[in-house]
Design a protein around this motif. Structure first.
Motif, PDB file in Angstrom:
ATOM      1  N   MET A  46       0.854  -1.185   0.000  1.00  0.00           N
ATOM      2  CA  MET A  46       0.000   0.000   0.000  1.00  0.00           C
ATOM      3  C   MET A  46       0.892   1.237   0.000  1.00  0.00           C
ATOM      4  N   THR A  96       1.903   4.733   0.474  1.00  0.00           N
ATOM      5  CA  THR A  96       1.264   5.711   1.352  1.00  0.00           C
ATOM      6  C   THR A  96       2.103   6.971   1.445  1.00  0.00           C
ATOM      7  N   ARG A 130       0.032  12.989  -4.580  1.00  0.00           N
ATOM      8  CA  ARG A 130      -0.579  11.641  -4.681  1.00  0.00           C
ATOM      9  C   ARG A 130      -0.447  11.112  -6.111  1.00  0.00           C
ATOM     10  N   ASP A 155      -1.639   5.267  -3.020  1.00  0.00           N
ATOM     11  CA  ASP A 155      -3.001   4.822  -2.725  1.00  0.00           C
ATOM     12  C   ASP A 155      -3.718   5.859  -1.875  1.00  0.00           C
ATOM     13  N   ARG A 156      -2.965   6.492  -0.983  1.00  0.00           N
ATOM     14  CA  ARG A 156      -3.537   7.546  -0.146  1.00  0.00           C
ATOM     15  C   ARG A 156      -2.407   8.382   0.448  1.00  0.00           C
ATOM     16  N   ALA A 179      -7.942   2.797   4.591  1.00  0.00           N
ATOM     17  CA  ALA A 179      -8.089   1.711   3.600  1.00  0.00           C
ATOM     18  C   ALA A 179      -9.228   0.771   3.988  1.00  0.00           C
TER      19      ALA A 179
END
Ligand SMILES: NC(=O)c1ccc[n+]([C@@H]2O[C@H](COP(=O)([O-])OP(=O)(O)OC[C@H]3O[C@@H](n4cnc5c(N)ncnc54)[C@H](O)[C@@H]3O)[C@@H](O)[C@H]2O)c1
Length: 386
Positions: free
Chosen positions: A1, A3, A121, A127-128, A337
């Protein structure tokens, strides 16, 4: 993920230590001492790995990050060998730092902040992005009718007034950009009705307030002990001597008052009464990023026998705070998430002045945090994953 961790106050002591720490962990140059998310009770697949974290941020000053890191190394906050080993990595983060938007209306500045966050981003295919406020402590916000609800706020921001303090304007922009928000400071941040409603509307989780790293951490262990042993705490007085940028900011009486209020809350809420005494914060430039807290507690036992205890805490503030900043970014990203929105009250463990009305006892907060992490790793949530 993948981030993003967007630090507001990115050239400050806590932020610089967090950045150097994250880069050193990513490169395998250091271990995760102080990062609670690496303990067996919290570690797991829902959290982004250190290698998944991409760092950026805003600041009002332009001191190069590498220079800040060298200054912190010279002061004994960071090992100089780590700073020397990471020039390319620090230069890459430097390219992701942006000046704090200035000029125009607050709506203009919020729009510029949203652009910086969404560009970051997009640029890194993240993803975040978790926005973490580690900027200078502000005085309490002045009331404004625009704080009432999102509609009133949007209208007010477009006008000439300074409607929101900076921490709240960043929180507003974070929510508008779809980013979870963590407030590591005692500043107002998201704690205004309009922002709480907006975060709920947009499905954004947030955490805060004011990282618990020193005297208050010890208080949150000792106060429950006195309560559980049914000992009557009569007075609790503390003196905190600190230097560094935070100490200089807290020399301002209004910022000092915000911090002192957040430091005393644990006592009233754990003991059921506020004992006599208070907490004082004094700026001592020579201490740099090191802090000394001295507390004296008087209490009565069986038959009213008077007793006392005192403790002295010598802490390196930024070294205590930085691993928690990384922990909070990882946990908040995992919560986002998993579909969590609104206040993340299970993260009270990290804060002096936690959101909601959870317990102030560190042991109880730890139990709640472990349950939360366990549910995240098991894939359980009340909401749909995103
Ligand atoms: N170190 C700890 O243990 C600890 C614990 C709890 C809370 N905190 C809080 O963390 C915050 C940071 O502490 P620090 O020691 O790094 O302070 P610092 O003074 O070294 O850093 C603050 C940074 O924020 C920047 N800044 C100020 N206004 C800004 C704005 N409007 N936009 C963007 N950046 C801005 C400053 O230029 C500075 O670089 C403080 O609010 C402190 O109270 C620290």
């Amino acid at each position: 993920m993948r981030t993003g961790v967007w630090l507001v106050g990115a050239r400050g002591s806590v932020a610089t230590t967090s950045i150097v720490g994250a880069l050193a962990l990513r490169s395998g140059l250091t271990g995760p001492t102080g990062c609670v998310t690496e303990l067996p009770d919290l570690r797991g697949p829902a959290l982004p790995a250190f290698t998944d974290l991409v760092l950026g941020g805003h600041d009002v000053v332009t001191t190069p990050l590498a220079k800040r890191a060298e200054t912190l190394a010279a002061a004994g906050v960071l090992p100089g060998r780590l700073v020397a080993a990471l020039p390319d990595e620090l230069a890459a983060v430097e390219r992701e730092l942006r000046p704090a938007p200035a000029g125009g209306t607050q709506a203009d500045r919020a729009a510029a902040t949203v652009r910086d966050l969404t560009d970051f981003r997009r640029r890194h295919g993240l993803d975040r992005v978790v926005v973490v406020n580690v900027s200078a402590t502000e005085p309490a916000a002045r009331p404004h009718p625009g704080h009432a609800d999102p509609g009133a706020l949007a209208a007010a921001l477009a006008g000439p007034d300074e409607v929101l303090p900076p921490s709240s304007l960043y929180a507003y922009a974070a929510v508008r950009a779809g980013c979870p928000y963590v407030d590591f400071t005692p500043s107002t941040g998201l704690r205004l009705p309009a922002l709480v409603a907006l975060a709920a509307e947009c499905g954004i989780p947030y955490a805060g307030h004011d990282g618990k790293t020193g005297e208050t951490l010890v208080k949150s262990v000792l106060a429950p002990m006195f309560a559980m042993r049914h000992l009557a705490v009569r007075s609790w007085s503390g003196v905190n001597l600190l230097g560094g940028g935070d100490g200089a900011t807290l020399a301002d009486p209004a910022a000092n008052a915000a911090k002192v209020e957040s430091k005393q809350r644990v006592l009233g809420e754990t003991l059921g009464h506020l004992p006599q005494g208070g907490t004082r914060i004094e700026y001592v430039e020579a201490l740099g990023d090191f802090k000394t807290a001295w507390d004296l507690i008087t209490f009565a036992g069986f038959l009213g026998t008077g007793m006392r205890m005192e403790f002295t805490w010598h802490g390196c503030d930024s070294a205590l705070a930085a691993p928690l900043v990384l922990d909070l970014a990882r946990l908040t990203a995992a919560a986002h998430a998993a579909g969590h929105a609104g206040p993340l009250t299970d993260l009270a463990f990290f804060f002096k002045d936690p959101l909601g009305t959870p317990t102030h006892s560190l042991a109880d907060q730890w139990t709640r945090l472990c349950g939360f992490a366990h549910r995240l790793h098991a894939g359980g949530t009340d909401a749909a994953p995103r």
